[in-house]
Each structure stands twice: as C-alpha cells, then as structure tokens.
Motif scaffolding. Sequence first.
Motif, mmCIF file in Angstrom:
data_model
loop_
_atom_site.group_PDB
_atom_site.id
_atom_site.type_symbol
_atom_site.label_atom_id
_atom_site.label_comp_id
_atom_site.label_asym_id
_atom_site.label_seq_id
_atom_site.Cartn_x
_atom_site.Cartn_y
_atom_site.Cartn_z
ATOM 1 N N UNK A 21 34.602 -8.025 0.112
ATOM 2 C CA UNK A 21 35.906 -8.486 -0.374
ATOM 3 C C UNK A 21 35.820 -9.781 -1.157
ATOM 4 N N UNK A 22 36.909 -10.055 -1.857
ATOM 5 C CA UNK A 22 37.016 -11.231 -2.721
ATOM 6 C C UNK A 22 38.475 -11.673 -2.697
ATOM 7 N N UNK A 23 38.757 -12.807 -2.066
ATOM 8 C CA UNK A 23 40.135 -13.258 -1.924
ATOM 9 C C UNK A 23 40.444 -14.374 -2.897
ATOM 10 N N UNK A 24 41.480 -14.180 -3.680
ATOM 11 C CA UNK A 24 41.884 -15.181 -4.649
ATOM 12 C C UNK A 24 42.956 -16.097 -4.101
ATOM 13 N N UNK A 25 42.934 -17.349 -4.549
ATOM 14 C CA UNK A 25 43.975 -18.299 -4.160
ATOM 15 C C UNK A 25 44.137 -19.344 -5.256
ATOM 16 N N UNK A 26 45.305 -19.990 -5.250
ATOM 17 C CA UNK A 26 45.554 -21.062 -6.213
ATOM 18 C C UNK A 26 46.040 -20.595 -7.567
ATOM 19 N N UNK A 27 46.297 -19.288 -7.696
ATOM 20 C CA UNK A 27 46.802 -18.759 -8.970
ATOM 21 C C UNK A 27 47.511 -17.444 -8.683
ATOM 22 N N UNK A 28 48.159 -16.879 -9.706
ATOM 23 C CA UNK A 28 48.860 -15.618 -9.555
ATOM 24 C C UNK A 28 47.857 -14.467 -9.592
ATOM 25 N N UNK A 29 47.472 -14.002 -8.400
ATOM 26 C CA UNK A 29 46.436 -12.964 -8.291
ATOM 27 C C UNK A 29 46.827 -11.703 -9.052
ATOM 28 N N UNK A 30 48.136 -11.399 -9.055
ATOM 29 C CA UNK A 30 48.606 -10.168 -9.680
ATOM 30 C C UNK A 30 48.305 -10.102 -11.175
ATOM 31 N N UNK A 53 44.906 -6.352 -10.605
ATOM 32 C CA UNK A 53 45.605 -6.144 -9.332
ATOM 33 C C UNK A 53 47.084 -5.788 -9.466
ATOM 34 N N UNK A 54 47.721 -6.201 -10.546
ATOM 35 C CA UNK A 54 49.144 -5.944 -10.705
ATOM 36 C C UNK A 54 49.497 -4.472 -10.704
ATOM 37 N N UNK A 55 48.632 -3.652 -11.342
ATOM 38 C CA UNK A 55 48.910 -2.220 -11.394
ATOM 39 C C UNK A 55 47.695 -1.371 -11.019
ATOM 40 N N UNK A 56 46.642 -2.033 -10.531
ATOM 41 C CA UNK A 56 45.389 -1.353 -10.111
ATOM 42 C C UNK A 56 44.681 -0.611 -11.248
ATOM 43 N N UNK A 57 44.986 -0.948 -12.492
ATOM 44 C CA UNK A 57 44.228 -0.410 -13.615
ATOM 45 C C UNK A 57 42.764 -0.821 -13.431
ATOM 46 N N UNK A 58 41.854 0.149 -13.433
ATOM 47 C CA UNK A 58 40.440 -0.117 -13.128
ATOM 48 C C UNK A 58 39.551 0.480 -14.208
ATOM 49 N N UNK A 59 38.569 -0.268 -14.626
ATOM 50 C CA UNK A 59 37.592 0.198 -15.624
ATOM 51 C C UNK A 59 36.195 0.019 -15.023
ATOM 52 N N UNK A 60 35.330 0.984 -15.241
ATOM 53 C CA UNK A 60 33.974 0.923 -14.698
ATOM 54 C C UNK A 60 32.938 0.909 -15.813
ATOM 55 N N UNK A 61 31.842 0.216 -15.568
ATOM 56 C CA UNK A 61 30.673 0.365 -16.422
ATOM 57 C C UNK A 61 30.146 1.789 -16.227
ATOM 58 N N UNK A 62 29.690 2.446 -17.312
ATOM 59 C CA UNK A 62 29.108 3.785 -17.148
ATOM 60 C C UNK A 62 27.958 3.803 -16.137
ATOM 61 N N UNK A 63 27.252 2.680 -16.008
ATOM 62 C CA UNK A 63 26.114 2.608 -15.087
ATOM 63 C C UNK A 63 26.542 2.642 -13.623
ATOM 64 N N UNK A 64 27.792 2.283 -13.356
ATOM 65 C CA UNK A 64 28.259 2.199 -11.969
ATOM 66 C C UNK A 64 29.377 3.193 -11.649
ATOM 67 N N UNK A 65 29.893 3.868 -12.672
ATOM 68 C CA UNK A 65 30.926 4.879 -12.444
ATOM 69 C C UNK A 65 30.426 5.927 -11.464
ATOM 70 N N UNK A 66 31.213 6.194 -10.430
ATOM 71 C CA UNK A 66 30.814 7.184 -9.439
ATOM 72 C C UNK A 66 29.907 6.637 -8.344
ATOM 73 N N UNK A 67 29.374 5.435 -8.541
ATOM 74 C CA UNK A 67 28.470 4.846 -7.544
ATOM 75 C C UNK A 67 29.204 3.900 -6.603
ATOM 76 N N UNK A 68 30.253 3.264 -7.109
ATOM 77 C CA UNK A 68 31.047 2.316 -6.332
ATOM 78 C C UNK A 68 32.534 2.547 -6.609
ATOM 79 N N UNK A 69 33.351 1.964 -5.750
ATOM 80 C CA UNK A 69 34.806 1.998 -5.950
ATOM 81 C C UNK A 69 35.328 0.576 -5.914
ATOM 82 N N UNK A 70 36.100 0.231 -6.929
ATOM 83 C CA UNK A 70 36.750 -1.080 -6.995
ATOM 84 C C UNK A 70 38.226 -0.884 -6.693
ATOM 85 N N UNK A 71 38.755 -1.735 -5.829
ATOM 86 C CA UNK A 71 40.167 -1.641 -5.474
ATOM 87 C C UNK A 71 40.723 -3.035 -5.233
ATOM 88 N N UNK A 72 42.028 -3.107 -5.027
ATOM 89 C CA UNK A 72 42.657 -4.403 -4.752
ATOM 90 C C UNK A 72 43.890 -4.192 -3.887
#
Lengths: 119, 110
Positions: A21-30, A53-72
Amino acid sequence: EVQLVQSGGEVKKSGESLRISCKGSGYSFLNHWIGWVRQMPGKGLEWMGIIFPGDSDTRYSPSFQGQVTISADKSISTAYLQWTSLKASDTAIYYCARGGGNLDPFDVWGQGTMVTVSS
Amino acid sequence: QSVLTQPPSASGTPGQRVTVSCSGGSTNIATNSVDWYQQLPGTAPKVLMYNNNQRPSGVPDRFSGSKSGTSASLAISGLQSEDEATYHCATWDDRLNGWVFGGGTKVTVL
C-alpha cells in the motif's frame, strides 16, 4: 507536508499473493495520479502503471499488464499494488509516486517497499 | 534493456562540471519533455528537473537540463560531494503509451 507512506517490507514464497500500500497525505488524494515504479536489485527504474484515484482510471505498462493489479481506495487515500502469484523475479523495491498522468513528472515519492520472494 | 540510454557512470572532482546524457528516439524524447530524478544511495528517487530544464524549488541552480532532438542532458556545475548519486532520465513514449526510464548514471565525486 505532502507525503506518500508505503507499507513495510515483505518476505514471501513463490506462488503466494501480496498487496502493498501507499497512503497519501497533505494534499487532495483524489485529484492526483499515483504511479508505481519497480527497481530490481542494482538496476534502474521501470514504470509499472498509474491510477487516478478520483475515478480509478488505470493505465498499465505493457510489461506489467496482467502481472499486477493497481487499485485505490479514495476513502482512505491509499493506493495498492497487488500480485496473485509471486515469482522470484518479482524481488525488488517498489515505489509509489505522485504524478505521471497528463505527462506530469513524479513529484513526490514514497519511501519504497522491499519485496523479497524466495523460490 | 532500457528504452532510454544513459552511460552507466560519470565522475568528477569537486568544483568540476559533469554532464549526463540520455539518448532516446522519435517516439519519446523527440516529442515529449524529459524529467530527471536524483537517487541518493539507499533512498527513493527525487525529481531534480522537469520539462527538460525546470528546477523544482529547493534544487540548487548548479543543476541544469537541456534537450535537443532525440537526446537530453543534465549538467552539474561546481560538483559537490553531496551530488554523489544515481541520476535517471524519464519521458513519455508515444508508441509504448507509457513512461520510459534510462538505466541510470552513477555519478561519483572523486
């Protein structure tokens, strides 16, 4: 103070699942993209993907697509990087960083999470 | 194999000027701005230069950046011991539709 605080180091076995995980603070995370970057031992930086994070729009590097999942989870200002089945080659430091969308630089970085996977 | 090519190492004595090059191609550096990151030993990267030649607040003006065609450069004038670090270039690649980094250049202060 704007900061990103990552979860602690992990030691896992091949085939296990993991979420860091990665927790943001001190700014508008969204309203700021968060990216994930891998650094294998003694190597350079590799971009894995980004999420808005505002709308969960996610883009992956072709090298990592399908290997990991990014979420927020915007309710707790936290981004995640997840594996369902780790491999020894996933051993690396993983950094989250603010930015990367709209060609913006990565202007704030987390401290990094060391993931060690044994076979 | 990184999309952007950097020399693995560079060095200089205190006070000297050191340059780090970053070579790319028509789908990345030629069409997009370049950012530079400084990674001190054992720490996370930090943005040093963005949009080719813009310094974030707090970055000393002895650091400068430039871009021409498919290459970019980072210059350190008046090298200091605290500049000993690895420097990474980065830009967006239109063909890969993602960020690409150089392999990093380790700068040593002799």
